[in-house]
Design a protein around this motif. Structure first.
Motif, short mmCIF file in Angstrom:
data_model
loop_
_atom_site.label_atom_id
_atom_site.label_comp_id
_atom_site.label_asym_id
_atom_site.label_seq_id
_atom_site.Cartn_x
_atom_site.Cartn_y
_atom_site.Cartn_z
N PHE A 138 0.82 -1.05 -0.08
CA PHE A 138 0.02 0.07 -0.16
C PHE A 138 0.75 1.47 -0.15
CE2 PHE A 138 -2.89 3.33 1.41
CZ PHE A 138 -4.23 2.60 0.95
N ARG A 139 2.21 1.17 0.98
CA ARG A 139 2.78 2.47 0.86
C ARG A 139 3.62 2.60 -0.41
NH1 ARG A 139 5.73 5.82 0.29
NH2 ARG A 139 7.29 6.98 1.49
N LEU A 140 4.07 1.34 -1.15
CA LEU A 140 4.68 1.64 -2.25
C LEU A 140 4.04 2.11 -3.50
CD1 LEU A 140 7.13 -1.50 -1.93
CD2 LEU A 140 7.61 0.94 -1.52
N LEU A 141 2.69 1.57 -3.44
CA LEU A 141 1.83 2.07 -4.68
C LEU A 141 1.12 3.27 -4.49
CD1 LEU A 141 0.15 -1.61 -5.23
CD2 LEU A 141 2.15 -0.56 -6.66
N SER A 142 0.72 3.92 -3.25
CA SER A 142 0.03 5.15 -3.02
C SER A 142 0.92 6.29 -2.41
CB SER A 142 -1.08 4.77 -2.24
OG SER A 142 -0.48 4.54 -0.85
N GLY A 143 2.18 5.81 -1.88
CA GLY A 143 2.82 6.78 -1.16
C GLY A 143 2.56 7.14 0.28
N LYS A 144 1.44 6.60 0.49
CA LYS A 144 0.94 6.53 2.02
C LYS A 144 0.72 5.52 2.77
CE LYS A 144 -1.35 11.21 0.87
NZ LYS A 144 -2.52 11.85 0.75
N LEU A 145 0.54 5.59 3.95
CA LEU A 145 0.17 4.36 4.78
C LEU A 145 -1.39 4.40 4.97
CD1 LEU A 145 3.06 5.00 7.76
CD2 LEU A 145 2.89 3.16 6.22
N PRO A 146 -1.65 3.07 4.97
CA PRO A 146 -3.20 2.94 5.23
C PRO A 146 -3.62 3.33 6.40
CG PRO A 146 -1.98 0.77 5.41
CD PRO A 146 -0.97 1.79 5.07
N TYR A 147 -3.10 3.63 7.54
CA TYR A 147 -3.32 3.99 8.89
C TYR A 147 -2.34 4.79 9.82
CZ TYR A 147 -6.62 -0.06 8.11
OH TYR A 147 -7.60 -0.81 7.73
N ASP A 148 -2.68 5.93 9.93
CA ASP A 148 -1.67 6.55 10.64
C ASP A 148 -2.43 7.34 11.74
OD1 ASP A 148 0.71 7.95 10.88
OD2 ASP A 148 0.71 9.17 9.14
N GLY A 149 -1.35 7.96 12.58
CA GLY A 149 -1.88 8.59 14.03
C GLY A 149 -0.91 9.14 14.82
#
Length: 450
Positions: free
Chosen positions: A204-215
């Motif tokens: 998910f991180r490599l394909l979108s540049g973002k983490l699925p969950y963050d906080g």
């Protein structure tokens, strides 16, 4: 924890601290022997007391990693497992971490084909490690080395033992990177399926540049991993094929049983997703059947006797209640049971208190009779004389008194003459004798034919 730069650990002199994550501190160290090369020394410093028994199992787990020989796993140079010293050492190379590589990339996400290539190498390394009974438990960009020609090396194993059934659970939210930890791993259940989940986060991180969950902290991120739905990958990057998003979503399933069976199945699904005409199987949620057994209480004579006794008691109480409330009305007072002294209007006026009452008899002569005053001591008492059979009518009036022990009724003085057969004389004498005991001032006489 205090920084240990400048301290001698085993045969290594710690030069500088490179990173600190959970109980692990990473140092650049130099061996004290001649001709040695600088190493990356990971120092494990578990809490004391150690609720996870990490220190107890460290020697066994680090030896498994030391014995691994795979093209995509960085070999261990040395390890230490003394009472107060837990460390592992790897050579310093010219490779950069995947985290450093992503920071240099302007778009923050990689081409799809390159991501599939990276994932295939990592899945091959994970499949080999899982066959050796090793769960990595620390998959993240900083644990992946990137050499020239896009060759990856998996490093920085967590050195934790795979969770065994019936082991106590100890939360490990602050161990490792919470952004890449599976929901069960935060609870202390490290499994090979946890590495599949971490691979899903990495994809998910490599394909979108973002983490699925963050906080803001590890606790918040762990709660999101466990409770929030999987975000849409194509919303962030619409050009991705739908089949690729399905693969990532399957790897990010909340339940370990719903993910890919092993790392090789994940790699195969990624390659199949890149072929539009090829149909591939995404693991579906297995049908879960819950065996429900009827829990019946076994028959026993003791239970039957208890039930019968309880039934008899209940019916007895019910019968007694019905009997009490169906009792006939009474014309006298029962002390202490005032609820039975009701319905006596015109006959008895009940006084609350000691329950005493007085009976007053007022004689009344019907028409056709004559009353003559009597002589003697009781001159106030009337004397009834008549030629006909008299009928005495009396009215009973219950008047409460304040005397503690009142008589049942007031006596009337006088003589009652009755006209009748002489055969009744003996009976009348007995009645007169009994009545004289109660009221001495009252006498009965009989006149008439024999």
């Amino acid at each position: 924890m205090a920084e240990l730069a400048g301290v001698l650990v085993g045969n290594y002199f710690l030069l500088e601290c490179l990173a600190r994550e959970g109980m692990v501190e990473t140092y650049r160290a130099r061996p004290t022997t001649r001709g040695g090369y600088d190493v990356i020394l990971r120092l494990f410093r578990p809490e004391f007391p150690d609720p996870t028994s990490f220190r107890e199992h460290f020697a066994e787990e680090v030896e498994k990693v030391w014995r691994c020989h795979h093209d995509h796993i960085q070999p261990l140079l040395e390890y230490g497992a003394g009472d107060d010293l837990l460390y592992s050492a790897t050579l310093v190379t010219d490779a950069v971490t995947l985290e450093q590589y992503l920071k240099r990339h302007p778009a923050q996400f990689l081409p799809v084909q390159l991501v599939v290539n990276f994932a295939s190498q990592l899945c091959a390394a994970l499949h080999y490690a899982h066959e050796q009974g090793i769960a990595h438990g620390n998959i993240q960009p900083s644990s992946i080395l990137l050499r020239q020609q896009e060759h990856l090396l998996l490093t920085h194993f967590s050195m934790r033992r795979v969770y065994q059934e019936d082991e106590p659970l100890v939360a490990q939210i602050n161990e490792g990177n919470a952004a890449y930890s599976a929901p069960e791993q935060a609870l202390g259940m490290l499994q090979p399926a946890s590495d599949i989940y971490a691979m899903g986060v990495l994809l998910f991180r490599l394909l979108s540049g973002k983490l699925p969950y963050d906080g803001e902290d590890a606790e918040e991120i762990s709660l999101k991993h466990a409770n929030e739905p999987i975000p849409s990958l194509r919303t962030l990057r619409p050009d991705l094929p739908e089949s690729l998003e399905l693969v990532v979503r399957a790897a990010l399933s909340k339940s370990p049983e719903d993910r890919f069976a092993d790392a090789s199945a994940l790699a195969q699904a990624l390659h199949s997703a890149m072929q539009p005409d090829h149909q591939f199987a995404i693991p579906s949620v297995p049908e879960r059947r819950i065996a429900v057994r009827s829990h019946r209480t076994r028959f026993s004579w003791s239970r039957a006797a208890s039930f019968l006794t309880l039934s008899v008691l209940l019916f007895s109480l019910l019968g007694a209640s019905i009997f009490v409330f169906l009792l006939p009305q009474r014309i006298f007072t029962i002390p202490g049971l005032s609820f039975l002294n009701v319905g006596q209007t015109g006959i008895a006026n009940h006084r609350m208190g000691n329950g005493a009452s007085t009976l007053r008899v007022t004689p009344t002569v019907l028409p056709g009779t004559a009353m003559t005053p009597a002589t003697g001591a009781n001159s106030a008492s009337p004397t009834v004389n008549t030629d006909q059979t008299p009928v005495l009518k009396s009215t009973v009036v219950i008047t409460p008194t304040d005397t503690p022990t009142p008589p049942p009724f007031d006596c009337v003085s006088g003589t009652l003459s009755m006209d009748g057969s002489q055969n009744l004389r003996q009976l009348l004498q007995r009645v007169n004798s009994d009545y004289q005991k109660l009221c001495p001032g009252m006498a009965f006489s009989l006149s008439g034919s024999s």
